[in-house]
Design an enzyme around this catalytic site. Sequence first.
Site, PDB file in Angstrom:
ATOM      1  CB  SER A 145      24.023  45.728 -37.404  1.00  0.00           C
ATOM      2  OG  SER A 145      22.735  45.184 -37.356  1.00  0.00           O
ATOM      3  CB  SER A 188      18.035  42.232 -43.458  1.00  0.00           C
ATOM      4  OG  SER A 188      17.566  42.590 -44.709  1.00  0.00           O
ATOM      5  CG  ASP A 233      18.257  40.584 -47.235  1.00  0.00           C
ATOM      6  OD1 ASP A 233      18.928  39.537 -47.261  1.00  0.00           O
ATOM      7  OD2 ASP A 233      18.770  41.711 -47.322  1.00  0.00           O
TER       8      ASP A 233
END
Length: 383
Positions: free
Chosen positions: A120, A123, A169
């Site tokens: 979504s 991450s 991330d």
Amino acid sequence: MSKSYNSLLQKFSSLFGQATSTLHAPGRINIIGEHTDYNNGYVLPASIDKKLSFAFAKNNLNGLVRIHALNLDEYLEFSLKDARPDTKGWLKYIMAITNTFLENDQGFDCVFGGDLPIGSGMSSSSALTCGLAAGLNNLFELNYKPIDLVKRVQDAEAKYTGVRGGIMDQFTIAMGKENQVILLDCKSLEYQYFPLILGDYALLLCNTGVQHELANSEYNTRRSECEQGVAFLQSKGEKIESLREVSLAMINRYREHLDSIIFDRCYYVVKENARVMEACKAMQNNDMATLGALLYASHYGLQHEYHVSCLELDFLVKQTQGMPEVLGARMMGGGFGGCTINLVEKAALDRVIDQLATQYLATFNRKMESYKVAVGPGVFHSQ
Ligand code: GLA
């Protein structure tokens, strides 16, 4: 302890016996600064309260890895000496980490699962790799410092997935702090925490529920287009190493000389870097209207200059432009699907969600999930 965390521990003990260590790895949001990380630029992300939890123990089974994915109810085992890099699905991420961090005889057992939605744009794959790497770091006393662990995980993911991702991330998932956003300089890796204070406003994620196939190949293409831009400027004698050192005035001087696509990509990155700094100022001054306008400007660039958006994302952003309760919205993450991030008046959150979900369903015949964002601790700041 949450119900799901308890069931994770129970699953571990029913499969493997006593767990000797546990940890949590959250997902991440990014307020602004998209596709700037691999250009040595700035990002403004935060770790969130949705996470994967892990339980671990060594197993002394001659390098056997036994792993259970709770949410998928899937069990896999493999021998470290036979670990193959070409596997698919979540096993690819597991092997990326075990092959990078372990010797052939360092077998272990693991159960993982949680409330972080998969695919979504928050991450989840880096939550899996960072959580596993930090867990193995503890279990086998590998003694990696957080930042070295982050860099190794970033390299391992790039090697095993073929996507030349930046560091945002993994850094955020590892280093995030409760209620703080991180201003990260992706060149020096210097960082600063800011309290997330949005006054009467809150952040809302709206999930398109799509992930277009293009995402990975186009990601690498964007990265090489930026590199071509840098090479062109260097060939003209500009003393730069990356788009980070390029000013708006400099890029504008080459507007007529650069290939128009390469120009657009570079122009977007230069302006997005400036927007990150402006967004920090706006947050510090409690100026939510300016922050919102910056989010819309970022989306405009991602849609028209960087070309990493898609119909579903553009639709969700556009719909908010007619809503006075929403100050700003943009696509978040790599693009071609995933979530939008929206700055919404707290009191109107449910109404905005309802309206967007209804319009989205009517247009795409698809359900829109939404998440009210809370900022939780990263791997190294939880517990
Ligand atoms: C993905 C990558 C990050 C970053 C974003 C875009 O999430 O993993 O490194 O490049 O896309 O900002």
